[in-house]
Every structure is written in structure tokens, then in C-alpha cells.
Design an enzyme around this catalytic site. Structure first.
Site, short mmCIF file in Angstrom:
data_model
loop_
_atom_site.label_atom_id
_atom_site.label_comp_id
_atom_site.label_asym_id
_atom_site.label_seq_id
_atom_site.Cartn_x
_atom_site.Cartn_y
_atom_site.Cartn_z
N ASP A 60 23.05 13.13 7.70
CA ASP A 60 23.94 14.28 7.49
C ASP A 60 23.53 15.51 8.28
OD1 ASP A 60 21.70 14.80 5.96
OD2 ASP A 60 22.77 14.95 4.06
N ASP A 451 13.25 19.65 -0.89
CA ASP A 451 13.70 18.52 -1.71
C ASP A 451 12.58 17.62 -2.19
OD1 ASP A 451 16.30 19.37 -1.43
OD2 ASP A 451 16.80 17.97 0.17
#
Length: 749
Positions: A60, A451
Site C-alpha cells: 500500500d 505499528d
């Protein structure tokens, strides 16, 4: 990875500055990844249907990859993209030509926001070793909601000159010259893809504006002859309450809706079996976040009969959708279907009778995480693509939010036996580096990763043994250590379990929770550690800095600093800390181990820095605010010696002298120090930015008098946020990117 977004819009033009001096000399470096393996959303896998072992992966925001058939590692294809083209690091879709194994096409563009440049089509005739760029008249959204859907880009299997591209906001497009030029397919009705007011409130698209998007394109190869366009084409549109599946039977000249599918779900992905049956996965939301409901359907195009073959039903207590369905290219009866957004972890279902019955695989499957040990801490999620290898029916791959898994014994499931899965992501590095710490003694590197809990890299060429914990972070914002006591390492982040600050007293081997924090909700910001490791200053984002002298048992508000001020420790004097407010023309010094700070004018020789204009996400006209620009740095080995790496230039000053601007540097995105060159009294300097009119990665060994470029045009990685040399090895440098992981470089020879 939609919460951390790259530098876009007006910033993209800043990479090329007007030359102010002769271009720096170049020093050749060899670059390798610091092995983390995966770490980001691999949202698409494409096998070539006729070239055994040839496959591609898209991400992405971290480029695309081709798998090396000999080693099994994934090879990056877009590392050559410079900062000016960082928007193209997000790959919306990948397409191969079934009749030309060397042809591959990438639809690139990360966001559809107004400030973002349009997308581009990258086409290659040598399997992605080189590309030709075709600029598109619309935007693509590879890191927006629905990014796991697809494939939106397809090559006609009967005529390689013909490609179709389904877009988010611009309708359906076609090329008839191998992607060199594109024309909108006006026959595809606007009403099919434009959002209706009757659709109600738009779904959560993670950055999109709620308009409909064309999620996938499929050709029926049986509907045409070699050298002539296929006559039957399917298009899936992410809408509910109205037709979402469309078909053309005259090579795109006209389109008709195919009613009968689920009206309350939107199509995600589809697969056309060799017997002509069409399988479609549906979900209530475009993903990749939580779902409410979903289903899997089979359509027989010859009879127009729809059959609901959903493997398992969602419920209010267990909501989920379906992300994808795959068909064995050799056997139209054998299927795989994956759930999406299931809170307790997603499931992969197997059918060997065209969906009449299904069996869950993960309840008895075996998983080998040795190639990326950290993934053992992360439940299976974001399985938005599943593929069965056309050349090997025992080989299947599914993608995840942190890479993906593969099996080589898929057909064991048909006999009721467990399948075995291993991490398939070796070579893919898609993390976002928010801080790099190379201690003066011990391990080469400790990273703060978006993350994740960050990593302690004892061996740069092997994955770390796992997430360091306690605490177990879901996001690590900063990490640093003590110059004279390198065994002390401190990191801050958003805790999944434990406190929001963790520390190690043995160089990262073991970790501990603190007993308290300045604010229990604080997780962002910056942390500084005194040279002897005894004083820690934590500035939560936008809040008052606090200091602890008892390893985080208690915290005291720092006196004399504005809220949000980043603090750095002096590298020699353990009682001294430094800080600045660049846009308020202030500098600050503490001589009592961070308790109080005294202010004076910063007094840059060319006047105060211009306050940044507000931007979107993490961006302004002074770069990405997670980068290393507009920060103060303390020189290793020299008390009171400071460097100011402003976005617009480089300055040096100290306790007893004013800041002076260094020549040639006109833009900075990252800055750091490394071990001095043999015979030099100055630490090596590393800089990402523009020097003498040239953008790149640079090194100086003489206090910024001269610079050498140490990367080349093949190694640019889009946006770079952080850089640090290694204080133990001259010439070694670490580069932290936005979506291409962490790289390390050593001088060649």
C-alpha cells in the site's frame, strides 16, 4: 498502514533545489536491508498464469516486488523512486500479460486527496528491472480504504495490447497500445460508479471521500481468439443497494448490470474458474478495517444463476466479512476464501466441491514464524488476497497486514489433514522508521518502528528474535540511549500491554516497564537520556516535558520549557540537556539534569526560521514532521557542541558561540552522526537532503566543509525520515524510510 502517510502535495517539488555550488563527489556504497521481514500491508499477489514461479507482490505504500524463483526472496522494483515521486510508492494494482512473461504493469499512486499528484502507470518489458512511466489524468489511492480489493488493472489474455483500469473516482479506463495511452470508457455508465445520495452516509474509507470505486476487472479468456480482444469483461463496483457487478459481451462497447448478488454487501475480489463459473467475495465495508457482515457467491454466467456459498456466517457477537475467494487454476472445484475484519483473527476456508462444503484451515494448521519471529505476537488479519499457484496446486499464498504466509501442502486439507504455513515475506521490508539508535557499544542498531514494538538488531542480516517487551508496543515513537552508559536504552510508544515507556539496562537484551508516566495516555513525542543514563526527559506530543531520575518511578514537570519542546542530552556532561524553539527564536540549556532550563535567543545569522504552514496528515512546507529536520543535535564527544539541522539549511553553534550556517546545504530531511574517519577529529556527518543543488544521501568527514553523495539513483526509496551513522564502524550508515523499512550501507571496498 494507513495511519502513517508519506510526504505529498507541495512538498514533492522541494527535492530539486537550485544549485549553489559544484555537485558533491560520489562515494560508492553497498546497501542492504536491516532484516525485519514484512512489517506492512502486502495487499496483492499476482502469479503469472503461464511462467512457472513468476509472481509479483504489491504494497500500500512500500512499492512492488518480484519474487526470485531461485531464492524465494522478493526483489524490490521501485527503490529508484526519488522523493519527488514518493506518491508512486503506493501500488494500487499489478497486472501481467498472460502471453508475455516479461511484461508487467503497475498502477501507482498513494492518495486521492486534492494536494496529491495524479497517479502514473509504470510499464516494463523486462519483469520490472526497468520501467517506462505514463502519467495518468486522475489520482489513485493505494493507501486508502479498499486497498486490498482488486485487481483493478488487467491485461486482456487474448490481446496484450489491451488493458483496463478501474479507478476510484474517475470511472473505467482502457488502453489499446500496451498502456502507452489511455482513454476513458464512456460506455461504462456513470451511474454504476458515481456515488448516489441515496447511498446514505459514505463508509469509512480511510482517506477517500466515500465515492464508489471500481474494485476489480476480469476478462473471460474463452470469449475471444488470440490476437483479438476478449468480448466478455466483468467489472465489480464497491456499492450497496444497487447493481455492483457489470458485464460487457462486446469487448467493452456496452455494459449491463448483473443483478442477483447480495444487495447489502459490496464486492471485494473475484475469480473466474476454468469452467466459466465466477466466484465473488463480498463484505459490508471496503476494508481493511472491521466488518459487520459478508458472504461468498457463485455465479453461472450461462444461466445467470446465483448461489450463496458462504462458508460461515457472521453474527453480532462475531462480525466479519469476506475479503477474497481464489480458485485453483487447474481444478475449478477447489477454492479458498478468507474472512476479513474478524476481531479474534481471520480464517481461511477450503472447499473441494465448488463451495458446497467448506473446512476451516487455521484451527488445525501449523505455523512457522522463524523467518520473522515478531509475527508470532500478531494475530492473523487483513487476508485480502489469497492465490493458488497455477504451476503447483499445493502452493498457496495469503497476504496480511504484516506480509504474508504460504503453504506447500495445501491439498492435505482435502484429506482432512493439517496444512503447514511459513512466512513468505523474506525480502519485503515495509516498515516506517520513526527513530534509529546505534549505541556506542553493543548491538549495531535499535529501531523505533511505526505499528510495532520496535526491534533490537543484534545481527543486521537476520530478523530480530521478536518484539522487545515488556512493554509490548503497538507503535514505537522514539528510542535513544546513554552516550557513556550504552547499556541504558529507553523507548516510548503506544502500549498494548504495560506502560508507555520501556527501558533496558543491558543494551536491549531484557526490558522493563516503568511504574508511571507523565500522563498515562501519553505515547507519542520524544525522549532524551543523559550521558550517564540516570536522567530521562520525556516530552509527550504537545505536552509539558517531564523528567525522571529514578527510572520512571516518578516524573517531575520540567521548568522553563514550552509545551511540546524536544530535548536532547549533551553527549559528554550528564547534567546538561539542550532544547530549542526554532520558530520562536529560542534556545534552552539545563545544567541540573533536566529539572530547569534557561532560555536565550537562538539568533540564527540569517534570521528566524519561518513558521511552517499547516499541511495535511504529517506534512507541512517544511517536510514530514516525523523526519529529522528542524531539530537540534548534540555532537558526540564534545560538551556543549550543537548542530541545528533546519529544513532550509545546516547550522553549528555551542554554549559559548553563536550558530553559523554551513555552506552548500539548502534542504534537510534527516541528519545524524557516525564514527569519525581515521585521522579525523570530527564525527562523520550524514544528511538526507539537498547539497549543492543535488538531492540525495550525503556524508561529510570534515565538519561539513565537503560532502560526498553516498547513494545513487537506483537507491532512493521515496521518502526517508531518519538517518544515523554507527559510532562503532566508520562509514556504516542506517537509513529509515517511510514504507521501505530500514537500510544499512557500507562503503564499497
Amino acid at each position: 498502514m494507513n495511519t502513517l502517510k508519506p510526504l505529498l502535495g507541495a512538498l514533492l517539488a522541494l527535492a530539486g533545489a537550485t544549485a549553489v555550488a559544484q555537485a558533491p563527489a560520489a562515494t560508492r556504497y553497498d546497501w542492504k536491508p536491516v532484516e525485519i521481514v514484512g512489517g506492512g500491508f502486502v495487499d496483492g499477489i499476482v502469479f503469472h498464469p503461464n511462467a512457472s514461479g513468476l509472481s509479483y507482490a504489491r504494497t500500500d505504500m512500500g512499492g512492488a516486488y518480484r519474487r526470485d524463483t531461485a531464492t524465494g526472496r522478493w526483489q524490490p522494483l521501485l527503490d529508484w523512486l526519488p522523493l519527488a515521486d514518493v506518491n508512486l510508492m503506493g501500488v494500487e494494482s499489478v497486472a501481467v500479460d498472460p502471453n508475455d512473461a516479461d511484461a508487467v504493469y503497475l498502477a501507482c499512486g498513494t492518495y486521492t486527496s486534492p494536494a496529491t499528484p495524479n497517479g502514473a502507470l509504470l510499464r516494463s518489458s523486462d519483469r520490472g528491472r526497468t520501467f517506462q512511466r505514463v502519467d495518468l489524468p486522475f489520482k489513485l489511492g493505494a493507501n486508502e480504504g479498499g486497498r486490498g480489493n482488486g485487481e483493478r488493472l488487467m491485461v486482456d489474455p487474448n490481446d496484450g495490447r489491451v488493458l483496463y483500469l478501474g479507478t476510484r473516482h474517475a470511472g473505467l479506463w482502457r488502453s489499446t497500445d500496451r498502456a502507452a495511452t489511455w482513454q476513458r470508457v464512456d460506455a461504462f455508465p456513470d451511474s454504476a460508479w458515481r456515488r448516489h445520495e441515496s447511498d446514505g452516509p459514505p463508509p469509512s474509507w480511510g482517506g477517500s471521500d466515500g465515492k464508489a470505486t471500481i474494485n476489480f476487472i476480469l476478462f473471460d479468456p474463452a470469449s475471444g481468439a488470440r490476437g483479438q480482444p476478449s468480448r466478455v469483461i466483468y467489472a465489480g463496483v464497491s456499492v450497496v443497494g444497487r447493481p455492483s457487478l457489470w458485464r460487457s459481451t462486446d469487448a467493452g462497447a456496452t455494459w449491463q448490470a448483473l443483478p442477483g448478488g447480495p444487495a447489502t454487501h459490496r464486492p471485494m475480489r473475484a475469480a473466474l474458474a476454468s469452467d466459466g463459473k465466477l466466484y465473488i467475495a463480498y463484505a459490508s465495508e471496503p476494508g481493511p478495517h472491521r466488518m459487520k457482515d459478508g458472504s461468498v457467491w457463485r455465479l453461472d454466467p450461462r444461466s445467470s444463476a446465483w448461489t450463496d456459498i458462504t462458508p460461515a456466517r457472521a453474527s453480532a457477537a462475531d462480525p466479519f466479512g469476506y475479503a477474497t475467494v481464489a480458485v485453483d487454476p487447474r481444478d475449478p472445484q477447489r477454492l479458498l476464501a478468507s474472512t476479513a475484519g474478524r476481531g479474534k483473527g481471520d480464517e481461511l476456508f477450503r472447499s473441494s466441491d465448488a463451495g458446497a462444503t467448506w473446512a476451516p484451515l487455521f484451527t488445525v494448521a501449523k505455523f512457522d514464524a522463524s523467518a520473522a519471529p515478531y509475527v508470532a505476537d500478531t494475530h492473523l488479519h487483513w487476508l485480502y488476497d489469497v492465490k493458488i499457484n497455477p504451476a503447483n496446486p499445493d502452493h498457496a499464498i495469503f497476504t496480511t497486514g504484516y506480509g504474508g504466509w504460504e503453504t506447500l501442502n495445501l491439498r492435505e486439507a482435502d484429506a482432512g489433514r493439517p496444512t503447514t504455513w511459513r512466512v513468505m515475506s523474506s525480502g519485503i521490508e515495509e516498515t516506517v522508521a520513526l527513530a534509529l539508535h546505534s549505541p556506542t557499544k553493543g548491538v549495531p542498531l535499535v529501531t523505533a518502528i511505526g505499528d510495532y514494538s520496535g526491534f533490537v538488531h543484534a545481527d543486521l542480516d537476520r530478523p530480530a528474535p521478536g518484539n522487545p517487551k515488556p512493554p509490548f508496543f503497538g507503535n514505537t515513537h522514539d528510542v535513544t540511549g546513554a552516550e557513556a552508559a550504552p547499556e541504558v536504552v529507553v523507548r516510548i510508544g503506544k502500549a498494548r500491554t504495560g506502560s508507555n515507556l520501556g527501558y533496558s539496562l543491558d543494551g536491549g537484551n531484557t526490558w522493563h516497564n516503568t511504574k508511571s508516566a507523565p500522563d498515562p495516555k501519553s505515547s507519542d513525542g520524544f525522549v532524551a537520556v543523559s550521558a550517564d543514563g540516570k536522567a530521562w526527559v520525556w516530552t509527550p506530543k504537545g505536552q509539558q516535558p517531564h523528567v525522571s531520575h529514578d527510572r520512571g518511578d516518578t516524573w517531575t514537570p520540567v521548568q522553563g520549557l514550552p509545551a511540546g519542546t524536544r530535548v536532547v542530552a549533551d553527549r559528554v556532561n550528564p547534567r546538561r540537556f539542550h532544547a530549542m524553539a526554532l520558530f520562536d527564536d529560542k534556545r534552552y540549556t539545563s545544567d541540573d539534569a533536566g529539572k530547569t532550563f534557561n532560555a536565550r535567543a537562538l539568533a540564527l545569522p540569517d534570521g528566524p526560521a519561518t513558521r511552517p504552514a499547516s499541511g495535511v496528515h504529517n506534512h507541512s512546507n517544511r517536510g514530514d514532521d516525523r523526519g529529522g529536520q528542524d531539530r537540534l543535535y548534540a555532537t558526540p564527544g564534545r560538551e556543549g557542541d550543537l548542530w541545528l539541522a533546519a529544513f532550509h539549511g545546516l547550522y553549528r553553534g555551542g554554549d559559548d558561540r553563536a550558530f553559523q550556517r554551513l555552506p552548500d546545504v539548502s534542504q534537510i530531511h534527516a541528519f545524524g552522526f557516525g564514527r569519525a574517519a581515521p585521522g579525523s577529529t570530527e564525527p562523520a556527518l550524514y544528511l538526507v537532503g539537498t547539497v549543492a543543488g543535488q538531492y540525495g544521501i550525503f556524508r561529510s568527514t570534515d565538519g561539513a566543509k565537503r560532502w560526498q553523495r553516498i547513494n545513487d539513483d537506483a537507491h532512493q526509496w521515496g521518502l526517508i525520515l531518519q538517518i544515523s551513522g554507527d559510532p562503532k564502524v566508520f562509514g556504516r550508515v542506517y537509513v529509515g524510510t517511510h514504507g521501505r523499512g530500514v537500510l544499512y550501507g557500507d562503503p564499497r571496498n
